[in-house]
Design a protein around this motif. Structure first.
Motif, mmCIF file in Angstrom:
data_model
loop_
_atom_site.group_PDB
_atom_site.id
_atom_site.type_symbol
_atom_site.label_atom_id
_atom_site.label_comp_id
_atom_site.label_asym_id
_atom_site.label_seq_id
_atom_site.Cartn_x
_atom_site.Cartn_y
_atom_site.Cartn_z
ATOM 1 N N GLU A 11 36.039 56.955 42.777
ATOM 2 C CA GLU A 11 35.805 55.701 43.496
ATOM 3 C C GLU A 11 34.734 54.871 42.795
ATOM 4 N N HIS A 12 33.694 55.539 42.305
ATOM 5 C CA HIS A 12 32.626 54.847 41.587
ATOM 6 C C HIS A 12 33.153 54.246 40.276
ATOM 7 N N LEU A 13 33.938 55.025 39.547
ATOM 8 C CA LEU A 13 34.534 54.561 38.296
ATOM 9 C C LEU A 13 35.409 53.338 38.544
ATOM 10 N N TYR A 14 36.223 53.415 39.594
ATOM 11 C CA TYR A 14 37.101 52.308 39.972
ATOM 12 C C TYR A 14 36.282 51.061 40.324
ATOM 13 N N SER A 15 35.280 51.223 41.165
ATOM 14 C CA SER A 15 34.450 50.085 41.595
ATOM 15 C C SER A 15 33.741 49.432 40.417
ATOM 16 N N ASP A 16 33.191 50.242 39.519
ATOM 17 C CA ASP A 16 32.521 49.707 38.333
ATOM 18 C C ASP A 16 33.486 48.895 37.481
ATOM 19 N N ALA A 17 34.683 49.425 37.294
ATOM 20 C CA ALA A 17 35.672 48.744 36.457
ATOM 21 C C ALA A 17 36.094 47.417 37.076
ATOM 22 N N VAL A 18 36.337 47.409 38.374
ATOM 23 C CA VAL A 18 36.742 46.174 39.060
ATOM 24 C C VAL A 18 35.629 45.135 38.972
ATOM 25 N N THR A 19 34.394 45.558 39.183
ATOM 26 C CA THR A 19 33.255 44.644 39.086
ATOM 27 C C THR A 19 33.157 44.063 37.684
ATOM 28 N N THR A 20 33.349 44.904 36.680
ATOM 29 C CA THR A 20 33.284 44.449 35.290
ATOM 30 C C THR A 20 34.377 43.430 35.002
ATOM 31 N N ILE A 21 35.580 43.688 35.485
ATOM 32 C CA ILE A 21 36.686 42.754 35.275
ATOM 33 C C ILE A 21 36.391 41.422 35.955
ATOM 34 N N GLN A 22 35.922 41.465 37.173
ATOM 35 C CA GLN A 22 35.657 40.241 37.923
ATOM 36 C C GLN A 22 34.514 39.426 37.318
ATOM 37 N N SER A 23 33.565 40.101 36.707
ATOM 38 C CA SER A 23 32.428 39.387 36.118
ATOM 39 C C SER A 23 32.682 38.985 34.666
ATOM 40 N N GLN A 24 33.854 39.341 34.138
ATOM 41 C CA GLN A 24 34.281 38.989 32.778
ATOM 42 C C GLN A 24 33.352 39.558 31.717
ATOM 43 N N MET A 25 32.810 40.738 31.973
ATOM 44 C CA MET A 25 31.937 41.338 30.984
ATOM 45 C C MET A 25 32.766 42.139 29.986
ATOM 46 N N ASP A 26 32.544 43.406 29.854
ATOM 47 C CA ASP A 26 33.228 44.239 28.861
ATOM 48 C C ASP A 26 34.600 44.668 29.390
ATOM 49 N N PHE A 27 35.565 43.780 29.240
ATOM 50 C CA PHE A 27 36.868 43.985 29.852
ATOM 51 C C PHE A 27 37.611 45.199 29.290
ATOM 52 N N GLN A 28 37.553 45.413 27.992
ATOM 53 C CA GLN A 28 38.263 46.549 27.393
ATOM 54 C C GLN A 28 37.749 47.870 27.938
ATOM 55 N N LEU A 49 45.793 48.304 37.784
ATOM 56 C CA LEU A 49 46.294 48.170 36.413
ATOM 57 C C LEU A 49 47.691 47.562 36.405
ATOM 58 N N SER A 50 48.522 48.008 37.320
ATOM 59 C CA SER A 50 49.879 47.473 37.412
ATOM 60 C C SER A 50 49.842 45.958 37.619
ATOM 61 N N GLU A 51 49.005 45.509 38.536
ATOM 62 C CA GLU A 51 48.885 44.074 38.807
ATOM 63 C C GLU A 51 48.353 43.314 37.593
ATOM 64 N N LEU A 52 47.368 43.882 36.911
ATOM 65 C CA LEU A 52 46.823 43.220 35.721
ATOM 66 C C LEU A 52 47.924 42.973 34.697
ATOM 67 N N TYR A 53 48.739 43.994 34.460
ATOM 68 C CA TYR A 53 49.787 43.873 33.444
ATOM 69 C C TYR A 53 50.962 43.013 33.913
ATOM 70 N N PHE A 54 51.306 43.068 35.192
ATOM 71 C CA PHE A 54 52.357 42.189 35.708
ATOM 72 C C PHE A 54 51.951 40.725 35.559
ATOM 73 N N GLN A 55 50.701 40.409 35.888
ATOM 74 C CA GLN A 55 50.234 39.025 35.884
ATOM 75 C C GLN A 55 49.704 38.574 34.533
ATOM 76 N N GLY A 56 49.426 39.527 33.644
ATOM 77 C CA GLY A 56 48.800 39.167 32.378
ATOM 78 C C GLY A 56 47.376 38.694 32.588
ATOM 79 N N PHE A 57 46.685 39.307 33.561
ATOM 80 C CA PHE A 57 45.321 38.903 33.894
ATOM 81 C C PHE A 57 44.333 39.577 32.957
ATOM 82 N N ARG A 58 43.828 38.818 31.992
ATOM 83 C CA ARG A 58 42.875 39.287 30.981
ATOM 84 C C ARG A 58 43.402 40.440 30.142
ATOM 85 N N VAL A 59 44.696 40.655 30.203
ATOM 86 C CA VAL A 59 45.399 41.568 29.296
ATOM 87 C C VAL A 59 46.696 40.864 28.931
#
Length: 77
Positions: A11-28, A49-59
């Motif tokens: 849950e922590h890993l997930y939350s950190d990743a989502v926060t990073t994506i939303q703040s446009q920091m280290d996306f990779q 991840l599925s939604e990111l790839y379906f929408q092409g959101f920063r990937v």
């Protein structure tokens, strides 16, 4: 078993990743964190991840990757 994460760590890993994506920091790195969490059994990470790839959101839009993560999320549900 250093690769095995408990639910709280996932849950922590997930939350950190989502926060990073939303703040446009280290996306990779965030995508890698989401992939790690999803492969370890975190269904929300796989759906995200599925939604990111379906929408092409920063990937790059990739329907095959989107389906892979959606299928994985379905198996984890």
């Amino acid at each position: 078993m250093s690769n095995h994460l408990n639910q709280q760590e996932l849950e922590h890993l997930y939350s950190d990743a989502v926060t990073t994506i939303q703040s446009q920091m280290d996306f990779q790195s965030a995508v890698k964190q989401l992939e790690q969490a999803a492969r370890a059994g975190h269904g929300k990470a796989a759906l995200f991840l599925s939604e990111l790839y379906f929408q092409g959101f920063r990937v790059e839009r990739d329907s095959q990757k989107a389906m892979y993560w959606q299928n994985l999320a379905t198996m984890k549900a």
